[in-house]
Design a protein around this motif. Structure first.
Motif, PDB file in Angstrom:
ATOM      1  N   THR A  50       0.821  -1.211   0.000  1.00  0.00           N
ATOM      2  CA  THR A  50       0.000   0.000   0.000  1.00  0.00           C
ATOM      3  C   THR A  50       0.854   1.259   0.000  1.00  0.00           C
ATOM      4  OG1 THR A  50      -0.114  -0.014   2.414  1.00  0.00           O
ATOM      5  CG2 THR A  50      -1.910  -1.102   1.234  1.00  0.00           C
ATOM      6  N   LYS A  51       2.156   1.064   0.147  1.00  0.00           N
ATOM      7  CA  LYS A  51       3.037   2.237   0.150  1.00  0.00           C
ATOM      8  C   LYS A  51       4.387   1.871  -0.462  1.00  0.00           C
ATOM      9  CE  LYS A  51       4.522   1.144   4.856  1.00  0.00           C
ATOM     10  NZ  LYS A  51       4.616   1.610   6.248  1.00  0.00           N
ATOM     11  N   VAL A  77      -2.958  -5.948   4.143  1.00  0.00           N
ATOM     12  CA  VAL A  77      -2.578  -6.402   2.803  1.00  0.00           C
ATOM     13  C   VAL A  77      -2.892  -7.893   2.645  1.00  0.00           C
ATOM     14  CG1 VAL A  77      -0.613  -6.910   1.295  1.00  0.00           C
ATOM     15  CG2 VAL A  77      -0.884  -4.625   2.252  1.00  0.00           C
ATOM     16  N   THR A 107      -6.645  -8.329   2.570  1.00  0.00           N
ATOM     17  CA  THR A 107      -7.215  -7.848   1.311  1.00  0.00           C
ATOM     18  C   THR A 107      -6.942  -8.832   0.175  1.00  0.00           C
ATOM     19  OG1 THR A 107      -7.042  -5.531   1.983  1.00  0.00           O
ATOM     20  CG2 THR A 107      -7.177  -5.949  -0.377  1.00  0.00           C
ATOM     21  N   GLU A 116     -11.379  -2.290  -1.884  1.00  0.00           N
ATOM     22  CA  GLU A 116     -10.088  -2.307  -1.178  1.00  0.00           C
ATOM     23  C   GLU A 116      -8.944  -2.477  -2.184  1.00  0.00           C
ATOM     24  OE1 GLU A 116      -9.559  -5.246   1.951  1.00  0.00           O
ATOM     25  OE2 GLU A 116     -11.204  -4.343   3.084  1.00  0.00           O
ATOM     26  N   ILE A 166      -6.019   0.297  -3.369  1.00  0.00           N
ATOM     27  CA  ILE A 166      -4.567   0.080  -3.430  1.00  0.00           C
ATOM     28  C   ILE A 166      -4.050   0.440  -4.821  1.00  0.00           C
ATOM     29  CG2 ILE A 166      -2.711  -1.642  -3.264  1.00  0.00           C
ATOM     30  CD1 ILE A 166      -4.390  -3.087  -1.137  1.00  0.00           C
ATOM     31  N   THR A 175      -4.035   4.160  -5.200  1.00  0.00           N
ATOM     32  CA  THR A 175      -2.949   4.694  -4.378  1.00  0.00           C
ATOM     33  C   THR A 175      -1.628   4.596  -5.133  1.00  0.00           C
ATOM     34  OG1 THR A 175      -4.058   4.059  -2.332  1.00  0.00           O
ATOM     35  CG2 THR A 175      -1.692   4.422  -2.207  1.00  0.00           C
ATOM     36  N   GLY A 197       2.066   6.821  -0.350  1.00  0.00           N
ATOM     37  CA  GLY A 197       1.123   5.725  -0.206  1.00  0.00           C
ATOM     38  C   GLY A 197       0.405   5.789   1.123  1.00  0.00           C
ATOM     39  N   LEU A 211      -3.400   1.100   5.759  1.00  0.00           N
ATOM     40  CA  LEU A 211      -4.820   0.795   5.729  1.00  0.00           C
ATOM     41  C   LEU A 211      -5.141  -0.212   6.815  1.00  0.00           C
ATOM     42  CD1 LEU A 211      -7.549   0.794   4.059  1.00  0.00           C
ATOM     43  CD2 LEU A 211      -6.533  -1.032   2.711  1.00  0.00           C
TER      44      LEU A 211
END
Ligand SMILES: Nc1nc2c(ncn2[C@@H]2O[C@H](COP(=O)(O)OP(=O)(O)O)[C@@H](O)[C@H]2O)c(=O)[nH]1
Ligand SMILES: [Mg+2]
Lengths: 264, 132
Positions: free
Chosen positions: A145-146, A200, A203, B47, B51, B54, B64, B67
């Motif tokens: 996510t980053k 993560v 998901t 979801e 992502i 993002t 980012g 979550l």
């Protein structure tokens, strides 16, 4: 440069449409189910071997019911490797390729996002006794996510290279998500020394379940002292968890067995 | 070094939006360096979509998100068993729980277990704009 070593494809168009249609059909009849969260009490389950066998049985029945028919028709099963970066997906892909093809697949690195493109190794045949299983192995960049290019700078890359890597990495994650729909079976590779109960992981697994794609969870790096499989089992009680060391080839036979069970 | 800003979004504020609309709205707030507390949650597709979006928006400034999603399991499990099918879920399921979205430059980690959620922020030193 290490990426040139492996066969990579970006041609994901073929077969996608037909597949999409089929998938949505399946989705229509299966009510959406959450992965772990619905059964908190199950996290206290033990994983004795009999419980384990029972679990495998349940998974097998479930899979036969849900997707059994697909595999009978399908020639090329796509087996995808998913998980957060650095779990050991490429190491596992290489291990599988070395075990069955005698050559490896992609480069592995301690720096995250080494794999930034989808890579496919076609036609892997694994055998056990009379049983045979053939699939295309898909190594993905994994899902994050980053992404911070400064993390790469800290690992010693210069700024330009780091920024380029970050850019590629973001595209890699997008591709990995796009490719979810294309998978027939997915092995979720989790570093067993880390907290497995992350959004993560949840998901990824939730999206696979929503798409009726069978999931096998692999707890990798069991060679390390901090490895804790129980924690993964507790986080995802309704899935089969296999502990392996992709790096040292530990417990690979068990993983192959599970693949046979899943696809049988 | 300003403090953290939390922005609460009631479910009613995203209820009528399309998936894309929801994602854009949530990400916009996170990109303003605020932590989003959303009543309820997105569905699984959203979801994944969140992502993806993002990733598309990551640049030198925006690194980012972190979550985290929590929801009351028992209630939902029991409820869904009673009313089968996706429709009930659509009506009720996503309204329950809480979604936290924080910019990765501020939120280092969101740790959860089935009963609680912890948010770890980076030290102020790290959150300041890059220096030359
Ligand atoms: N100790 C240990 N390290 C591993 C194992 N599998 C992978 N690694 C290491 O973990 C790092 C990330 O591996 P990689 O395969 O690139 O992860 P990926 O990002 O999921 O593809 C590398 O430094 C690997 O050498 C394992 O089974 N044991
Ligand atoms: Mg990799």
């Amino acid at each position: 440069m290490p990426r040139k070593k492996s066969k990579k494809r970006s041609g994901k168009k073929a077969g996608k449409k037909a597949k999409k249609a089929k998938k949505s059909e399946e989705n229509a009849e299966e009510p959406f189910e959450e992965p772990a969260e619905d059964q908190p009490s199950a996290s206290t389950q033990s994983s004795s071997s009999s419980a384990k066998n029972e679990k495998l049985g349940i998974i097998k029945r479930f899979i036969n019911k849900v997707i059994g028919s697909i595999f009978k028709k399908k020639k090329h099963i796509k087996l995808g490797l998913y998980g957060p970066p650095n779990g050991g997906k490429t190491t596992l892909a290489n291990r599988i390729c070395i075990d069955w093809l005698g050559e490896d697949m992609g480069s592995v690195s301690a720096t995250a996002h080494e794999t930034r493109e989808i890579k496919i190794k076609e036609q892997i045949n694994i055998k056990s006794g009379k049983k045979e299983l053939s699939f295309n192995l898909v190594d993905t960049p994994g899902i994050a996510t980053k992404i911070d290019y400064e993390d790469f700078v800290k690992k010693g890359m210069n700024k330009t290279v780091a920024k380029k890597r970050a850019k590629e990495a973001t595209k890699g994650v997008i591709d990995a998500i796009k490719w979810l729909d294309d998978m027939d079976v997915v092995v979720v590779v989790i570093d067993s020394t880390m907290d497995p109960y992350t959004q993560v992981n949840i998901t990824i697994i939730g999206n696979l379940v929503a798409r009726n794609i069978p999931v096998l969870i692999v707890g990798n790096k069991i060679d390390l002292k901090k490895s804790d499989l129980k924690r993964i089992e507790a986080a995802f009680p309704q899935y089969d968890v296999i502990g392996i060391s992709a790096k040292f080839g530990k417990n690979m036979d068990k993983l192959y067995e599970s693949l046979f069970v899943m696809v049988d | 070094m300003g403090g953290l800003t939390l922005q609460f979004i009631p479910y009613s504020e995203i209820e009528e939006l399309s998936s894309l609309g929801r994602i854009k709205k949530l990400l916009k707030i996170a990109k303003e360096n605020k932590i989003v507390l959303l009543e309820g949650r997105l569905n699984k597709d959203e979801e994944a979509e969140l992502i993806k979006t993002t990733m598309e928006e990551i640049n030198d400034e925006f690194k980012g998100i972190e979550l985290g999603v929590i929801y009351p399991e028992q209630t939902e499990g029991a409820l869904l068993k009673k009313i089968k099918g996706g429709f009930a879920k659509l009506l009720l399921g996503n309204r329950m729980g809480l979604t936290i979205i924080g910019p990765a430059s501020i939120v280092k980690e969101i740790k959860k277990d089935p009963t609680k959620i912890e948010l770890f922020t980076t030290t102020p030193r790290k959150t300041k704009k890059k220096k030359r």
